[in-house]
Design a protein around this motif. Structure first.
Motif, short mmCIF file in Angstrom:
data_model
loop_
_atom_site.label_atom_id
_atom_site.label_comp_id
_atom_site.label_asym_id
_atom_site.label_seq_id
_atom_site.Cartn_x
_atom_site.Cartn_y
_atom_site.Cartn_z
N CYS A 188 54.91 184.55 32.78
CA CYS A 188 53.76 184.67 32.03
C CYS A 188 53.84 185.43 30.54
O CYS A 188 53.26 185.28 29.72
CB CYS A 188 53.09 186.51 32.58
SG CYS A 188 52.49 186.11 34.14
N GLU A 189 55.11 185.78 30.34
CA GLU A 189 55.76 185.75 28.62
C GLU A 189 55.66 184.59 28.52
O GLU A 189 55.81 183.79 27.55
CB GLU A 189 57.08 186.67 28.52
CG GLU A 189 57.72 186.81 27.62
CD GLU A 189 59.40 187.67 27.80
OE1 GLU A 189 59.52 187.58 26.97
OE2 GLU A 189 59.26 188.45 28.32
N ALA A 190 56.40 183.99 28.83
CA ALA A 190 57.11 181.91 28.03
C ALA A 190 55.10 182.02 28.16
O ALA A 190 55.16 180.33 27.50
CB ALA A 190 56.67 181.34 29.70
N LEU A 191 53.98 181.80 29.13
CA LEU A 191 52.93 180.93 28.75
C LEU A 191 51.62 181.71 27.78
O LEU A 191 50.98 181.14 27.70
CB LEU A 191 52.77 180.49 30.16
CG LEU A 191 53.02 179.96 30.85
CD1 LEU A 191 52.71 179.50 32.37
CD2 LEU A 191 52.96 178.36 31.16
N GLY A 192 52.38 183.05 27.36
CA GLY A 192 51.60 184.06 26.44
C GLY A 192 50.84 184.25 27.38
O GLY A 192 50.05 185.45 26.43
N LEU A 193 50.41 185.22 28.93
CA LEU A 193 49.56 186.01 29.40
C LEU A 193 50.30 187.26 29.30
O LEU A 193 51.53 187.05 28.72
CB LEU A 193 49.81 184.94 30.68
CG LEU A 193 49.31 183.43 31.11
CD1 LEU A 193 49.36 183.59 32.38
CD2 LEU A 193 47.66 183.13 30.52
#
Length: 123
Positions: free
Chosen positions: A57-62
């Motif tokens: 989620c962090e990597a994908l900006g979620l």
């Protein structure tokens, strides 16, 4: 790397510590044509599924804080994000358990493989 991305597949780079696997993958991804978006996720040692979800989620900006404690909504958000063009680079994948790796595969299949993946593991 280019072939893996073009095929929307999963690639694995593996080798001994200190050989430059991460640098090689980052350089290869930087050289992709069309400036394909790259999302880099780093996992800790022996992470559980909630920790991997949070890293993705962090990597994908979620919004990882609100999603990672609810598996259904988090997975749905990840599937939708992974359906977009781009490459997911999962660093230190040697720490992932087989069930977590299988869950990642299922997320990719549910997203119709819109996002190829590159995993990097070492000893």
């Amino acid at each position: 790397m280019g072939h893996t991305v073009a095929a929307r597949g999963i690639g694995c780079v593996y080798g001994d510590t200190g050989l430059g696997k991460t640098v090689a993958v980052e350089q290869a991804l930087h050289l992709l044509p069309g400036r394909v978006p790259v999302w880099r996720a780093v996992v800790g040692v022996r992470p559980g599924l909630p920790q991997v979800r949070a890293a993705l989620c962090e990597a994908l900006g979620l919004p990882s804080g609100s999603l990672t404690h609810r598996a259904g909504p988090a997975d749905q958000a990840l599937v939708e994000a992974l359906a977009e063009p781009g490459v997911l680079f999962l660093d230190d994948a040697q720490h992932l358990s087989p069930p977590v790796l299988d869950h990642l595969r299922q997320l990719g299949l549910a997203g119709l493989c819109g996002c190829p993946g590159v995993v990097r593991g070492g000893q």
